[in-house]
Motif scaffolding. Structure first.
Motif, PDB file in Angstrom:
ATOM      1  N   CYS A  20       0.837  -1.197   0.000  1.00  0.00           N
ATOM      2  CA  CYS A  20       0.000   0.000   0.000  1.00  0.00           C
ATOM      3  C   CYS A  20       0.876   1.253   0.000  1.00  0.00           C
ATOM      4  N   ILE A  21       0.249   2.390  -0.220  1.00  0.00           N
ATOM      5  CA  ILE A  21       0.960   3.670  -0.212  1.00  0.00           C
ATOM      6  C   ILE A  21       1.638   3.865   1.149  1.00  0.00           C
ATOM      7  N   LYS A  22       2.879   4.277   1.132  1.00  0.00           N
ATOM      8  CA  LYS A  22       3.644   4.459   2.380  1.00  0.00           C
ATOM      9  C   LYS A  22       3.724   5.947   2.721  1.00  0.00           C
ATOM     10  N   GLY A  55       3.984   2.848  -8.493  1.00  0.00           N
ATOM     11  CA  GLY A  55       4.622   3.676  -9.505  1.00  0.00           C
ATOM     12  C   GLY A  55       3.920   5.002  -9.750  1.00  0.00           C
ATOM     13  N   ASP A  56       4.118   5.536 -10.970  1.00  0.00           N
ATOM     14  CA  ASP A  56       3.569   6.848 -11.332  1.00  0.00           C
ATOM     15  C   ASP A  56       2.233   6.685 -12.054  1.00  0.00           C
ATOM     16  N   GLY A  57       1.684   7.816 -12.486  1.00  0.00           N
ATOM     17  CA  GLY A  57       0.443   7.790 -13.267  1.00  0.00           C
ATOM     18  C   GLY A  57      -0.810   7.826 -12.425  1.00  0.00           C
ATOM     19  N   PHE A  58      -0.770   8.550 -11.289  1.00  0.00           N
ATOM     20  CA  PHE A  58      -1.926   8.638 -10.403  1.00  0.00           C
ATOM     21  C   PHE A  58      -2.234  10.091 -10.053  1.00  0.00           C
ATOM     22  N   THR A  60      -4.207  16.346  -5.804  1.00  0.00           N
ATOM     23  CA  THR A  60      -2.876  16.704  -6.277  1.00  0.00           C
ATOM     24  C   THR A  60      -2.366  15.633  -7.233  1.00  0.00           C
ATOM     25  N   MET A  61      -1.465  16.023  -8.128  1.00  0.00           N
ATOM     26  CA  MET A  61      -0.813  15.058  -9.022  1.00  0.00           C
ATOM     27  C   MET A  61       0.569  14.669  -8.498  1.00  0.00           C
ATOM     28  N   GLU A  62       1.001  15.315  -7.422  1.00  0.00           N
ATOM     29  CA  GLU A  62       2.328  15.066  -6.865  1.00  0.00           C
ATOM     30  C   GLU A  62       2.260  14.044  -5.727  1.00  0.00           C
ATOM     31  N   ASN A  63       3.450  13.652  -5.230  1.00  0.00           N
ATOM     32  CA  ASN A  63       3.526  12.740  -4.078  1.00  0.00           C
ATOM     33  C   ASN A  63       3.788  13.493  -2.781  1.00  0.00           C
ATOM     34  N   ILE A 108      -4.831   8.700   2.108  1.00  0.00           N
ATOM     35  CA  ILE A 108      -4.286   9.148   0.818  1.00  0.00           C
ATOM     36  C   ILE A 108      -4.784   8.178  -0.248  1.00  0.00           C
ATOM     37  N   ASN A 109      -5.685   8.637  -1.106  1.00  0.00           N
ATOM     38  CA  ASN A 109      -6.264   7.784  -2.145  1.00  0.00           C
ATOM     39  C   ASN A 109      -5.617   8.061  -3.495  1.00  0.00           C
ATOM     40  N   ALA A 110      -5.302   6.980  -4.218  1.00  0.00           N
ATOM     41  CA  ALA A 110      -4.685   7.111  -5.546  1.00  0.00           C
ATOM     42  C   ALA A 110      -5.684   6.715  -6.620  1.00  0.00           C
ATOM     43  N   TYR A 111      -5.795   7.543  -7.663  1.00  0.00           N
ATOM     44  CA  TYR A 111      -6.717   7.286  -8.771  1.00  0.00           C
ATOM     45  C   TYR A 111      -5.910   7.194 -10.061  1.00  0.00           C
ATOM     46  N   PRO A 112      -5.901   6.018 -10.729  1.00  0.00           N
ATOM     47  CA  PRO A 112      -5.072   5.866 -11.929  1.00  0.00           C
ATOM     48  C   PRO A 112      -5.565   6.748 -13.077  1.00  0.00           C
ATOM     49  N   ILE A 113      -4.621   7.358 -13.766  1.00  0.00           N
ATOM     50  CA  ILE A 113      -4.967   8.187 -14.930  1.00  0.00           C
ATOM     51  C   ILE A 113      -5.388   7.294 -16.088  1.00  0.00           C
ATOM     52  N   ASN A 114      -4.751   6.127 -16.221  1.00  0.00           N
ATOM     53  CA  ASN A 114      -5.123   5.153 -17.252  1.00  0.00           C
ATOM     54  C   ASN A 114      -6.370   4.402 -16.798  1.00  0.00           C
ATOM     55  N   GLU A 115      -7.516   4.705 -17.398  1.00  0.00           N
ATOM     56  CA  GLU A 115      -8.788   4.127 -16.956  1.00  0.00           C
ATOM     57  C   GLU A 115      -8.993   2.691 -17.425  1.00  0.00           C
TER      58      GLU A 115
END
Length: 810
Positions: A389-391, A412-415, A444-447, A491-498
């Protein structure tokens, strides 16, 4: 007088003697007294007080046998009466995820581990301590600490009691299986397999499970053909006496209980093995096809063994009560993480994963979101990936009102990321929970992100998002960060690639069992109105906040509470029927007041649009929906606007906004635009959107029905289409009100649904009228289309064998 003095002296002496005896007894037997009190408190419903006495015993008497006994009692209390099972696993697909059984809370097993450390340190090995260690191991397993659970049992080498030793071995074997360490589990079970052993009942099931998951179906069948008490392992071979197929070869419940209280959690196995037997017969008789799918399941790029990859019909989004065996179409990963599924029927499917909670919990999963189609001689390859999971790397104040959050995503990236807060509270059973409101998410698009808490507090608002038949949870009504307290951060991550769906993509993971990442936030103390809310005295709370707002017209907190409660309601109707307690006029009033203070946020705009829509102020509703679209660039509002124009009989505008919605959304229920396109005789739209339907929607191929409809002769209804396109809807209804032909029933039914909508507005009478048109329909194609629209616009079971209009039940 003298006699009175003597009597007083006598009484005093008696009291002193009695007190001395009590003190002496307390000195010598205090530990036993506390144990007796503690043991019986739960019977009187005082679990909290019982736990208090237990902590006293564990901390102050850790070197005495009584502390071990009390530890055993505490563990049995935690496990007793709950659905704990090694084999109630987790099921995950792009549309749903759920797990069977229960979890021991992080707080419970952390406290138990601390007590265990003290008790083990100060006591000599023995059977009482051994039983306690087995219990502690099981607590750790069901708390998600599988490595510690296994280590405790592996190191437990001093047991002299045969029952306890077998209990240790069987629980350890079950844990090995839960981590797909099948060979270690098999070796452990086989070395103790002997004739006339009641424990063979569990050993047979454990071995059956291993052989099934390793694909050794001959061995699975063989071991299940033997009576469990006759099983024996010698000369590297399992032998036994075969039972008749109709013979009930299971021990009584009393016999199972007498073996060990820590073996009841293996009882679930008998049902799973029974399903496996039926499943094997199903596959042997299954129709063969040339469709297949292969792939790998990996965690951090390492293979995961014993995971079940299954295919579920794309429109069947429910949870299977029978686990993966109910899915029928699946493959099990081998030691390389590879699975293979053969003989897949032609159909559209979602991919899903089924596996041990201990292997999946706290991780995030990447699954393909789109449907997987098979249409003959089709070979597919799909992988499933798991990540940690996200750290959270940093969560700190950088000044009095500003915090900095930094994190790392192993996927990885793309979230895009959304940060939300929820106040941590006790749920009245010793567990900490937090209610998160996603409408207050900071994107946000950053980490990494810096958040001004004062600004966030100003725009945060409560959001009612779940309820049963009782009152709404007050913490959903009260805006986040208002109250002074400890707040969890998610902290929720949403993938840009649907194309892909991530499950559990946050800092806790899917069904994770960990303490919240949190920080303390300065805020307000509860006022009287808040306390009334927390007591769920909603009418009194509303009156208090209204009076407060009269006294102080600038009180934003009162505006937020009144806007939320009046707009949404506060008590469930039951049966999914929404909420009572709404007051639309007041909802508009307080939400507009709030908008004047905090601005046109997405939530404010949508709330006002919805309120105006329900109040019949359609132009105002459209105005606010359009503002929301401009602010957020989200297509959802277009559909709401389309609905409103339908109510206003402005069908060309409705068609325009439905098209905007469906062309900019992944939503797959096209019934709104198909119904409107049929009534307006827009053949191009009918073909366009019907082609987007699944091959089988509710297990019927509706695509073909729409194609057939387009090619049917309908010249006698040109006048009807003309009136509809001129938006003379009532005249159109009058034109065919007496038309009892197949097309007449079809169009009368669709015009009834076009009132938007019989089901949503609770108009059971219209539902029954539509059903009557459906029943009278003689044309097979038109009847199928009426069933489609009934399923989409009224209820999903419309037209099925057991369906009946709800008005008939009254």
């Amino acid at each position: 007088m003298k006699n009175e003095k003597n009597i007083k002296k006598s009484k005093l002496s008696t009291a002193i003697i009695a007190l001395s005896i009590i003190l002496l007894l307390t000195y010598f037997f205090w530990d036993k007294a506390v144990f007796v009190i503690d043991r019986h408190l739960p019977s009187f419903g005082d679990e909290e007080k019982s736990n208090e006495y237990y902590e006293r015993i564990a901390s102050k008497l850790s070197n005495k046998t009584i502390a071990i006994k009390r530890g055993n009692l505490q563990i049995k209390r935690i496990l007793e009466g709950y659905n704990y099972s090694y084999f109630n696993d987790m099921q995950i697909s792009p549309t749903m995820w759920a797990r069977g059984g229960n979890t021991v809370s992080i707080k419970s097993f952390s406290n138990a581990n601390e007590d265990y450390r003290l008790i083990k340190e100060k006591n000599k090995p023995g059977n009482i301590l051994g039983e306690y260690e087995i219990g502690i191991s099981i607590l750790n397993w069901f708390g998600g600490n599988s490595n510690k659970a296994i280590k405790i049992l592996e190191d437990l080498n001093y047991l002299k009691n045969e029952k306890l030793e077998i209990t240790r071995q069987l629980n350890l074997a079950a844990m090995y299986i839960g981590l797909s360490r099948f060979e270690e589990a098999e070796e452990l079970v086989l070395k103790t397999l002997k004739e006339n052993d009641s424990y063979n009942y569990f050993k047979r099931d454990l071995l059956s499970y291993i052989y099934f998951f390793r694909g050794e179906y001959d061995r699975f069948e063989e071991i299940n053909s033997y009576k469990y008490k006759t099983l024996e392992y010698k000369d590297n071979k399992i032998t036994g006496v075969k039972h008749n197929d109709d013979e009930k070869d299971i021990p009584s419940w009393n016999e199972i209980e007498s073996l060990s209280p820590y073996l009841k959690i293996l009882e679930e196995l008998k049902y799973i093995i029974g399903d496996m037997k039926l499943d094997k017969e199903y596959y042997e008789n299954k129709e063969k096809t040339n469709n297949s799918m292969t792939g790998y399941v990996k965690y951090n790029d390492k293979p995961l063994r014993g995971m079940v990859v299954y295919l579920k019909k794309s429109k069947d989004n429910g949870m299977s009560t029978g686990g993966f065996l109910s899915e029928e179409i699946y493959g099990i990963t081998d030691e390389n993480g590879r699975y293979e599924i053969k003989n897949i029927p032609n159909q559209d499917y979602n991919i899903g994963l089924y596996g041990s909670w201990n292997q999946i919990q706290g991780k995030q999963l990447k699954l393909i979101r789109k449907n997987i189609s098979f249409d003959g001689n089709t070979s597919k390859r799909e992988n499933i990936e798991l990540y940690d999971c996200i750290k959270l790397k940093e969560l700190k104040y950088i000044d009095d009102n500003k915090i900095k959050i930094t994190w790392e995503n192993p996927a990885g990236d793309g979230f895009e990321y959304g940060i939300i807060f929820g106040e941590i509270r006790d749920n009245n059973s010793g567990l900490e929970i937090a209610d998160f409101s996603y409408i207050n998410s900071i994107k946000t698009m950053e980490n990494s992100i810096e958040i001004d808490l004062n600004k966030l507090k100003k725009i945060s608002i409560g959001n009612v998002y779940s309820w049963g038949e009782g009152f709404v949870e007050p913490y959903q009504v009260i805006e986040p960060l208002y109250h002074k307290g400890q707040y969890a951060v998610e902290i929720n991550a949403y993938p840009i690639n649907e194309d892909y769906k991530f499950i559990g993509s946050d800092n806790y993971g899917v069904y994770g069992n960990k303490l919240y990442d949190s920080l303390f936030v300065e805020g307000n103390q509860w006022n009287k109105g808040d306390k009334l809310l927390l007591q769920k005295k909603y009418p009194e709370a509303i009156r208090w906040f209204e009076n407060k707002l009269k006294e102080d017209p600038e009180d934003i907190h009162s505006m937020k509470i009144l806007s939320t409660v009046c707009s949404h309601g506060y008590r469930g109707k039951g049966g999914g029927g929404g909420l009572t307690g709404q007051d639309i006029k007041k909802g508009i009033k307080y939400t507009e007041m709030l908008m004047g203070k905090i601005g046109e946020t997405e939530h404010i705009l949508n709330t006002l649009a919805d309120l105006y829509k329900r109040d019949g102020q359609y132009e105002k509703a459209i105005e606010y929906y359009l503002k929301s679209v401009q602010n957020t660039d989200v297509a959802y509002e277009y559909r709401q606007i389309g609905d409103i124009y339908m109510k206003m009989n402005k069908w060309h505008e409705a068609l325009k906004y439905y098209s905007l919605y469906f062309d900019n959304s992944s939503y797959e229920n096209y019934s709104d635009i198909l119904l409107l396109s049929i009534l307006m005789d827009d053949k191009e739209n009918v073909l366009k959107y019907s082609k987007l339907l699944e091959n089988e929607d509710y297990y019927i191929d509706y695509k073909k029905s729409f194609e057939k409809y387009i090619n049917m002769s309908r010249d006698e209804y040109i006048e009807l289409y003309k009136l509809i396109n001129q938006e003379k809807i009532e005249e159109a209804r009058s034109l065919i009100k007496d038309d009892e032909s197949d097309f007449g029933d079809f169009y009368r039914g669709l015009l009834l649904l076009a009132k938007k909508h019989a089901y949503y507005e609770g108009k059971e009478k219209e539902e029954e009228m539509y059903y009557n048109f459906y029943q009278a329909q003689g044309n097979k194609t038109l009847k199928l289309l009426m069933k489609y629209f009934g399923q989409k616009e009224i209820v999903s079971s419309f037209g099925d064998v057991h369906y009946a209009p709800r008005n008939k039940d009254k």
